[in-house]
Design a protein around this motif. Structure first.
Motif, mmCIF file in Angstrom:
data_model
loop_
_atom_site.group_PDB
_atom_site.id
_atom_site.type_symbol
_atom_site.label_atom_id
_atom_site.label_comp_id
_atom_site.label_asym_id
_atom_site.label_seq_id
_atom_site.Cartn_x
_atom_site.Cartn_y
_atom_site.Cartn_z
ATOM 1 N N ALA A 60 0.959 -1.193 0.007
ATOM 2 C CA ALA A 60 -0.105 -0.081 -0.027
ATOM 3 C C ALA A 60 0.779 1.252 0.046
ATOM 4 C CB ALA A 60 -1.000 -0.019 1.296
ATOM 5 N N VAL A 61 0.584 2.267 -0.595
ATOM 6 C CA VAL A 61 0.915 3.487 -0.498
ATOM 7 C C VAL A 61 0.082 4.596 -0.413
ATOM 8 C CG1 VAL A 61 0.687 3.802 -3.145
ATOM 9 C CG2 VAL A 61 2.468 5.069 -2.044
ATOM 10 N N PHE A 62 0.662 5.712 0.545
ATOM 11 C CA PHE A 62 -0.173 7.062 0.790
ATOM 12 C C PHE A 62 -0.028 7.928 -0.230
ATOM 13 C CE2 PHE A 62 -0.186 11.042 2.702
ATOM 14 C CZ PHE A 62 -1.620 11.053 2.686
ATOM 15 N N VAL A 63 -0.693 8.580 -0.987
ATOM 16 C CA VAL A 63 -0.619 9.555 -1.640
ATOM 17 C C VAL A 63 -1.722 10.879 -1.252
ATOM 18 C CG1 VAL A 63 -1.058 10.281 -4.235
ATOM 19 C CG2 VAL A 63 -0.430 7.859 -3.933
ATOM 20 N N THR A 67 -1.877 15.928 -3.946
ATOM 21 C CA THR A 67 -0.641 15.324 -5.009
ATOM 22 C C THR A 67 -1.393 14.306 -5.882
ATOM 23 O OG1 THR A 67 0.935 15.392 -3.147
ATOM 24 C CG2 THR A 67 1.351 13.943 -4.888
ATOM 25 N N ALA A 68 -2.484 13.401 -5.569
ATOM 26 C CA ALA A 68 -3.018 12.807 -6.514
ATOM 27 C C ALA A 68 -3.695 13.324 -7.514
ATOM 28 C CB ALA A 68 -4.258 11.985 -5.819
ATOM 29 N N LEU A 69 -4.337 14.467 -7.335
ATOM 30 C CA LEU A 69 -4.889 15.261 -8.385
ATOM 31 C C LEU A 69 -3.960 15.993 -9.347
ATOM 32 C CD1 LEU A 69 -7.853 16.751 -6.199
ATOM 33 C CD2 LEU A 69 -7.903 15.188 -8.029
ATOM 34 N N HIS A 70 -2.913 15.927 -8.734
ATOM 35 C CA HIS A 70 -1.773 16.742 -9.726
ATOM 36 C C HIS A 70 -0.593 15.853 -10.054
ATOM 37 C CE1 HIS A 70 -3.564 20.564 -9.070
ATOM 38 N NE2 HIS A 70 -3.892 20.164 -8.006
ATOM 39 N N GLY A 71 -1.013 14.710 -10.789
ATOM 40 C CA GLY A 71 0.019 13.618 -11.348
ATOM 41 C C GLY A 71 0.197 12.460 -10.327
ATOM 42 N N GLY A 72 -0.156 12.413 -9.030
ATOM 43 C CA GLY A 72 0.187 11.325 -8.106
ATOM 44 C C GLY A 72 -0.568 10.093 -8.498
ATOM 45 N N ASP A 93 -10.979 17.621 -2.541
ATOM 46 C CA ASP A 93 -9.723 16.832 -3.353
ATOM 47 C C ASP A 93 -9.960 15.281 -3.010
ATOM 48 O OD1 ASP A 93 -8.450 19.115 -3.776
ATOM 49 O OD2 ASP A 93 -6.950 19.168 -2.508
ATOM 50 N N THR A 94 -10.274 14.933 -1.778
ATOM 51 C CA THR A 94 -10.545 13.447 -1.668
ATOM 52 C C THR A 94 -11.754 13.030 -2.386
ATOM 53 O OG1 THR A 94 -9.655 13.822 0.549
ATOM 54 C CG2 THR A 94 -10.669 11.834 0.244
ATOM 55 N N VAL A 95 -12.789 13.880 -2.481
ATOM 56 C CA VAL A 95 -14.056 13.420 -3.362
ATOM 57 C C VAL A 95 -13.578 13.460 -4.737
ATOM 58 C CG1 VAL A 95 -16.401 13.955 -4.119
ATOM 59 C CG2 VAL A 95 -15.792 14.096 -1.517
#
Length: 189
Positions: A60-63, A67-72, A93-95
């Motif tokens: 598992a990895v935490f993003v 960050t996820a929304l900008h390429g993660g 962001d999470t939604v």
């Protein structure tokens, strides 16, 4: 501490066994990586969940959601699973991460206290982490709710490891140093 312990006890009593089983089955079917995301305190809960899953042998990895929304999200592949953590279920962001991953066909497990939220609506399975009141004297800062989410995440990770036949020798293998590693090596001999 007692307040948070009581919140965890109440959450355990009302935990939906169907949702819990569905989440466990999704995680068991994961063939590669669990991506765990959240923002703020929920992001810290998500990071802890990713670490616990990994320690129990589920990669598992935490993003962070921003960050996820900008390429993660470039880390995500077919066969992966996402766990999105948001106390309210309304953190933008999470939604957005959950909705995007769901559109791409990825199973999304939501840890949220907002069963009617955007996050819950985007999720494949919703794990209810709600509390009636926070331990915070202002009933504002996520305290009891974050303790509940951590406890549920720990329980899911532990049960997943049991179902996968995780042994003390496995613990020793991935903990080559430190107190946990020494204990596991001693117990596996």
């Amino acid at each position: 501490m007692r307040f948070e312990a009581q919140a965890i006890e109440r959450a355990a009593e009302r935990l939906n066994p169907v949702a819990l089983e569905a989440a466990l089955q999704i995680l068991q079917a994961c063939t590669r990586l669990v991506t765990v995301t959240g923002t703020g305190v929920s992001g810290l809960v998500a990071a802890k969940l990713a670490a616990t899953l990994t320690t129990y042998g589920t990669p598992a990895v935490f993003v962070p959601a921003s960050t996820a929304l900008h390429g993660g999200l470039g880390i995500v592949r077919d066969g992966d699973v996402a766990v999105c953590v948001s106390n309210s279920g309304r953190t933008e962001d999470t939604v957005a991460v959950a909705a995007g991953l769901a559109r791409d066909g990825l199973p999304v497990i939501a840890f949220t206290g907002g069963p009617d939220s955007g996050l819950a609506g985007a999720a494949t399975v919703v794990i209810d982490t709600s509390v009636s009141v926070e331990a915070c004297p202002l009933n504002a800062v996520p305290t009891a709710s974050s303790a509940v989410a951590v406890a549920i995440g720990d329980a899911i990770a532990a049960e997943l490891s049991r179902r996968r036949g995780w042994t003390i020798a496995d613990v020793a293998r991935i903990h080559p140093a430190g107190a946990v590693g020494r204990m596991a090596r001693d117990r596996s001999q």
